[in-house]
Structure formats: structure tokens, C-alpha cells
Motif scaffolding. Structure first.
Motif, PDB file in Angstrom:
ATOM      1  N   TYR A 239      -7.336  -5.537   3.084  1.00 27.78           N
ATOM      2  CA  TYR A 239      -7.372  -4.111   3.403  1.00 27.78           C
ATOM      3  C   TYR A 239      -8.775  -3.546   3.171  1.00 27.78           C
ATOM      4  O   TYR A 239      -9.390  -3.830   2.141  1.00 27.78           O
ATOM      5  N   PRO A 240      -9.293  -2.754   4.099  1.00 32.39           N
ATOM      6  CA  PRO A 240     -10.579  -2.093   3.860  1.00 32.39           C
ATOM      7  C   PRO A 240     -10.483  -1.231   2.601  1.00 32.39           C
ATOM      8  O   PRO A 240      -9.590  -0.386   2.490  1.00 32.39           O
ATOM      9  N   ALA A 241     -11.380  -1.457   1.665  1.00 36.73           N
ATOM     10  CA  ALA A 241     -11.299  -0.740   0.389  1.00 36.73           C
ATOM     11  C   ALA A 241     -12.688  -0.574  -0.187  1.00 36.73           C
ATOM     12  O   ALA A 241     -13.570  -1.410   0.012  1.00 36.73           O
ATOM     13  N   ALA A 242     -12.872   0.514  -0.923  1.00 37.40           N
ATOM     14  CA  ALA A 242     -14.163   0.777  -1.553  1.00 37.40           C
ATOM     15  C   ALA A 242     -13.956   1.493  -2.873  1.00 37.40           C
ATOM     16  O   ALA A 242     -13.048   2.317  -3.017  1.00 37.40           O
TER      17      ALA A 242
ATOM     18  N   GLY B 267       0.822  -0.024   5.232  1.00 40.59           N
ATOM     19  CA  GLY B 267       0.007  -0.410   6.380  1.00 40.59           C
ATOM     20  C   GLY B 267      -1.331   0.307   6.370  1.00 40.59           C
ATOM     21  O   GLY B 267      -1.820   0.770   7.407  1.00 40.59           O
ATOM     22  N   ALA B 268      -1.956   0.391   5.197  1.00 41.12           N
ATOM     23  CA  ALA B 268      -3.154   1.218   5.023  1.00 41.12           C
ATOM     24  C   ALA B 268      -4.347   0.681   5.813  1.00 41.12           C
ATOM     25  O   ALA B 268      -4.588  -0.522   5.866  1.00 41.12           O
ATOM     26  N   HIS B 269      -5.095   1.612   6.405  1.00 40.13           N
ATOM     27  CA  HIS B 269      -6.353   1.286   7.074  1.00 40.13           C
ATOM     28  C   HIS B 269      -7.546   1.456   6.143  1.00 40.13           C
ATOM     29  O   HIS B 269      -8.649   1.006   6.458  1.00 40.13           O
ATOM     30  N   LEU B 270      -7.330   2.141   5.003  1.00 41.27           N
ATOM     31  CA  LEU B 270      -8.406   2.373   4.044  1.00 41.27           C
ATOM     32  C   LEU B 270      -7.797   2.672   2.687  1.00 41.27           C
ATOM     33  O   LEU B 270      -6.816   3.410   2.585  1.00 41.27           O
ATOM     34  N   PHE B 271      -8.392   2.080   1.651  1.00 38.44           N
ATOM     35  CA  PHE B 271      -8.010   2.373   0.276  1.00 38.44           C
ATOM     36  C   PHE B 271      -9.257   2.789  -0.480  1.00 38.44           C
ATOM     37  O   PHE B 271     -10.245   2.049  -0.535  1.00 38.44           O
ATOM     38  N   LEU B 272      -9.232   3.990  -1.045  1.00 40.30           N
ATOM     39  CA  LEU B 272     -10.345   4.509  -1.834  1.00 40.30           C
ATOM     40  C   LEU B 272      -9.878   4.705  -3.269  1.00 40.30           C
ATOM     41  O   LEU B 272      -8.872   5.370  -3.516  1.00 40.30           O
ATOM     42  N   SER B 273     -10.629   4.136  -4.202  1.00 41.46           N
ATOM     43  CA  SER B 273     -10.251   4.205  -5.605  1.00 41.46           C
ATOM     44  C   SER B 273     -11.507   4.168  -6.456  1.00 41.46           C
ATOM     45  O   SER B 273     -12.543   3.642  -6.036  1.00 41.46           O
TER      46      SER B 273
ATOM     47  N   ASP C 191      -8.998  -2.796  -8.707  1.00 37.04           N
ATOM     48  CA  ASP C 191      -8.031  -2.503  -7.650  1.00 37.04           C
ATOM     49  C   ASP C 191      -8.657  -2.662  -6.270  1.00 37.04           C
ATOM     50  O   ASP C 191      -8.022  -3.162  -5.333  1.00 37.04           O
ATOM     51  N   VAL C 192      -9.909  -2.244  -6.146  1.00 41.78           N
ATOM     52  CA  VAL C 192     -10.606  -2.376  -4.866  1.00 41.78           C
ATOM     53  C   VAL C 192     -10.799  -3.843  -4.508  1.00 41.78           C
ATOM     54  O   VAL C 192     -10.562  -4.260  -3.369  1.00 41.78           O
ATOM     55  N   ARG C 193     -11.218  -4.635  -5.480  1.00 38.56           N
ATOM     56  CA  ARG C 193     -11.415  -6.062  -5.208  1.00 38.56           C
ATOM     57  C   ARG C 193     -10.109  -6.716  -4.756  1.00 38.56           C
ATOM     58  O   ARG C 193     -10.092  -7.508  -3.800  1.00 38.56           O
TER      59      ARG C 193
ATOM     60  N   GLY D 107     -19.450   4.663  -1.415  1.00 38.90           N
ATOM     61  CA  GLY D 107     -18.483   3.750  -1.996  1.00 38.90           C
ATOM     62  C   GLY D 107     -18.980   2.320  -1.924  1.00 38.90           C
ATOM     63  O   GLY D 107     -19.646   1.924  -0.958  1.00 38.90           O
ATOM     64  N   HIS D 108     -18.655   1.548  -2.947  1.00 41.57           N
ATOM     65  CA  HIS D 108     -19.066   0.147  -3.026  1.00 41.57           C
ATOM     66  C   HIS D 108     -17.952  -0.752  -2.503  1.00 41.57           C
ATOM     67  O   HIS D 108     -16.816  -0.691  -2.984  1.00 41.57           O
TER      68      HIS D 108
END
Length: 308
Positions: free
Chosen positions: A138-141, A118-124, A129-131, A293-294
Motif C-alpha cells: 500500500y502507498p504509505a508515508a 482497499g486504501a490507495h494511501l496511508f498517512l501516519s 506502521d508505514v513500513r 512525508g517519508h
């Protein structure tokens, strides 16, 4: 009672986003995964240096108290389990013993585990993986690993800066700008000033931060959150952005309507722990001054089609 993360802000983060594993990553890219694992095994007792997102994670975890655990940070990594052991040891060495959960997939796709978390943010640091995470909602950058790290002048304040179009908001207006130019964009936004923009991929994170701020004030942690909207918009297009936030019943602390000026130096003055933007030019400008982060979404980031 079953263990759940439902009442927490959940951040999923890769090893390279949290710690500086750039030397190890170069070994992986130059040689092979066996050489990488061997190097990590040799360095098990050597804590990795903090990475670009370390300050953000450390400050968010400071919202937790012995009575209330409001933030959960989970390691979500393509690393192998042995390398994962070094990551956990590095967390402990740098004063983050509350990071106790992790998923290490040994090269397989990690983003599928965002749903049960149930992630609110994913940073990688992995663009693919971000795409995929963004595609799943999921919000990701993608963390720019060469970014300047956050300073330490605001130890009791989590500072986060967001671009507007294609990040907090949808890319509806950006599509008009790219197809028809600035004048058409300004007219479009003036005509629709009272119509809220559709949600962008990072609206859920902003809402979760808003809830965390309210809980933190009630919990007496001494921590607070300061947010900024940093956008290439200018008047009169500013009004629709502000009205959208009003419609969401979410306030940002600062808003910068820069009308196309480079964002980097303004961000340097704001001193965020992290900045999110969908355009690589803005991210590159920002990374010279702050952690950045992009956000690989919207019209500025078309899906690449690989030919046969």
C-alpha cells in the motif's frame, strides 16, 4: 445493495497526520497511555488544530458532491476509542463532517485494516506502521509532523509532488547509482531509456489521482489535481522517467530534473499540499517549506535488524 468503497479513492490517515496532537503525544511518551487518555478526555470539547495532512484531505474531499462521493477518508489510528471521539469532533469542527469512518486500535497494529479498506494511501506519524503498510503493497508515508503546513493560495487545486526512484518508480536505477556511482547510473539509464522502469510503491496512488481528475472534470466540482515529478535525475536519465509515465498513459503537470540540487526551494515555489520522497535528506529539506512525508522503501531505507 451492499455498501462498498470500490469506486472511490480511499485515504486512510492517523490522528496525528490529520490533526496536531503533538502536545498530547509528548504526554504519552513522557508519562503513559493512562495520562494520555485522561488528557484527551479532558479536551473532548476542544477541537484539535489542523495537522500536516489536513489541507490535502480537505481538498480531496472537495471532489465529492451530493450525487457522487469520489473520495473516502477513513481514520486509522492507534488511538483509543475515547481519543477517537475527540478526533471525530475535531473533524466536524473544522468542516469535515464527511469523515465518518474510523478504526481505533488502542495501541495495536492498525495497518492490517488497509486491506478491507482497499486504501490507495496511508498517512501516519508512526514509522513502523508505514513500513509494514509498504511491505503489504500500500502507498504509505510517515508524515513529518514538524513540516510547514500548506498555504491557502490554491483553494481549488490539489497539488501533490512525488520523487521518482523508489517512490513512483522502483529503486532499480537507484541501486546502480549507490553501488557504482553517477557515471554508471547515467549510462544504465541511457541504455535502458526505452525500457519502462518497474512500478514503485506510489504508482497506484498516481493512477488513482489520474482517475479522480478525470471524474472531477466530468462532475463539475471546480476542483482539479496538479502533480509534479521532483527528482534528483538530470539529462540524459530524464528520458527513461518520462517514457515510463508515457507507458503508463499517465501525465504529470510538471517535472523537475534537479540533478542533485536541494528540492526544498523548488517545492516552495510549486506549493504542494504534500510531497513524497524516500530519502530523509530530501524530506528534511522539503519539510522546511511544504508538508512532507517519508516513504520508507527502497535501497535508501534498509530494514533494521534488531540483535538479540
Amino acid at each position: 445493495m451492499a455498501v462498498t468503497l470500490d469506486d472511490k479513492l480511499v485515504v486512510a490517515i492517523s490522528s496525528r497526520a490529520l490533526f496536531n496532537f503533538e502536545e498530547e503525544n509528548r504526554v504519552f511518551e513522557k508519562d503513559n497511555d493512562r495520562a494520555y487518555v485522561d488528557l484527551q478526555r479532558q479536551r473532548l470539547d476542544v477541537p484539535a488544530a489542523p495537522g500536516v495532512a489536513f489541507s490535502l484531505v480537505r481538498k480531496l474531499l472537495a471532489f465529492n458532491t451530493s450525487e457522487h462521493q469520489r473520495v473516502e477518508v477513513v481514520l486509522l489510528s492507534r488511538n483509543d476509542p475515547v481519543s477517537g471521539m475527540r478526533v471525530f469532533r475535531s473533524c466536524h469542527a473544522h468542516g469535515l463532517p464527511s469523515i465518518q469512518r474510523g478504526v481505533f486500535t488502542q495501541g495495536r497494529d492498525p495497518f492490517r485494516y488497509l486491506r478491507p479498506l482497499g486504501a490507495h494511501l496511508f498517512l501516519s506519524a508512526n514509522e513502523a506502521d508505514v513500513r509494514e503498510a509498504l511491505h503489504l503493497g500500500y502507498p504509505a508515508a510517515r508524515v513529518v509532523t514538524e513540516s510547514v503546513q500548506a498555504g491557502d493560495s490554491n483553494p481549488n487545486e490539489v497539488r501533490i509532488a512525488f520523487d521518482g526512484d523508489a517512490v513512483l518508480f522502483s529503486d532499480e536505477a537507484e541501486r546502480v547509482y549507490q553501488a557504482e556511482g553517477l557515471a554508471a547510473f547515467q549510462q544504465h539509464e541511457t541504455d535502458k531509456a526505452e525500457q519502462p522502469l518497474p512500478d514503485g510503491p506510489f504508482k497506484p496512488l498516481l493512477a488513482a489521482l489520474h482517475r479522480l481528475q478525470s471524474a472531477g472534470e466530468a462532475g463539475g466540482t471546480g476542483m482539479r489535481i496538479r502533480t509534479a515529478l521532483v527528482t534528483a535525475r538530470s539529462a540524459p536519465a530524464h528520458e527513461r522517467a518520462i517514457r515510463t509515465l508515457m507507458d503508463w498513459n499517465i501525465a504529470v503537470d510538471e517535472a523537475m530534473f534537479l540533478g542533485g540540487l536541494p528540492k526544498g526551494e523548488f517545492l516552495r515555489e510549486f506549493e504542494p499540499d504534500f510531497f513524497f520522497d524516500d530519502q530523509t535528506g530530501h524530506v528534511t529539506s522539503a519539510a522546511r517549506h511544504v508538508p512532507a512525508g517519508h516513504v520508507n522503501s527502497g535501497i535508501s531505507n534498509p530494514v533494521r535488524v534488531v540483535g538479540n
